[in-house]
Design an enzyme around this catalytic site. Structure first.
Site, PDB file in Angstrom:
ATOM      1  CG  ASP A   8      -7.779  -1.876  -3.254  1.00 38.99           C
ATOM      2  OD1 ASP A   8      -8.196  -0.967  -2.524  1.00 38.99           O
ATOM      3  OD2 ASP A   8      -6.599  -2.273  -3.248  1.00 38.99           O
TER       4      ASP A   8
ATOM      5  CG  HIS B 133      -5.978  -1.848   0.220  1.00 42.87           C
ATOM      6  ND1 HIS B 133      -5.535  -1.461  -1.027  1.00 42.87           N
ATOM      7  CD2 HIS B 133      -5.099  -1.316   1.105  1.00 42.87           C
ATOM      8  CE1 HIS B 133      -4.457  -0.711  -0.901  1.00 42.87           C
ATOM      9  NE2 HIS B 133      -4.167  -0.615   0.373  1.00 42.87           N
TER      10      HIS B 133
ATOM     11  CB  SER C  43      -0.969  -0.043   1.195  1.00 38.19           C
ATOM     12  OG  SER C  43      -1.959   0.941   1.092  1.00 38.19           O
TER      13      SER C  43
END
Length: 210
Positions: free
Chosen positions: A156, A187, A106
């Site tokens: 996501d 995610h 991320s």
């Protein structure tokens, strides 16, 4: 910079194994990706760095603007800090920055991808869990020696399909050897996703040894 001001972990491993650089996601720290690294390459040396910013109570590697966009001025500042931090820690521990395998999730994946796309001499290969493109490439690189694996979830809520495709296309335009892993998920990092990353990692570095 004084390294005492940097939150990081260094775990000495087998010198014959790839060295992993870990960059966590929003709200994480230098311990967050250790279990991921242990699955990918249990005997590897690990360097894991914590982002130095706190935003809404969560650690990050760069800031958002008040309207929720990316603060590109701050991104440039934080990238310079991160590059200097990596270089100093690598020198202290006798590591070659150009050969590090960066593992990012991320927010950490985002900043590492931006470095690869715009800088020279950083990282030998990369595994990115749920990365996204932050901006247009400023200084295109020739990445024909770079192998990259990256994952995306079609559900996501943070990274759109379009953004992920843009990032993948940008890597391919710069001649990176890119492997995409896409499945119906959100995610988070799922066991099946980690297994796919491990299989790619094993094949990549086993091939290098042969």
């Amino acid at each position: 910079m004084r390294l005492t001001e940097v939150n990081y972990r260094f775990i000495k491993g087998n010198p014959e194994k790839p060295v992993l650089l870990l960059l966590h996601g929003t709200g994480g720290n230098e311990n967050s990706l250790i279990p991921i690294a242990s699955e990918l390459s249990p005997d590897s040396t690990i360097l894991s760095i914590r982002g130095r910013l706190i935003e809404n109570g969560m650690t990050r590697f760069f800031r958002h603007t008040p309207d929720g966009g990316f603060d590109l001025e701050d991104l440039a500042v934080q990238i310079e800090w991160l590059k200097q931090t990596i270089s100093e820690l690598a020198a202290e521990n006798d590591l070659d920055v150009s050969q590090l395998v960066v593992v990012g999730y991320s927010n950490g994946a985002n900043v590492a991808a931006d470095i690869i796309l715009n800088q020279t001499g950083y990282f030998g290969s990369a595994l990115f869990f749920h990365p996204m493109a932050l901006r247009k490439v400023q200084t295109p690189q020739r990445l024909n020696d770079m192998s990259i694996w990256m994952s995306h979830g079609t559900l996501d809520p943070i990274v759109s399909d379009e953004n992920f495709a843009t990032l993948a296309h940008t890597f391919e335009q710069q001649d990176a050897d890119l492997t995409r892993y896409v499945q119906r998920q959100s995610h988070q990092i799922l066991p099946s996703e980690l297994q796919a990353a491990k299989e790619w990692f094993n094949e990549e570095f086993e091939n290098e040894r042969n």
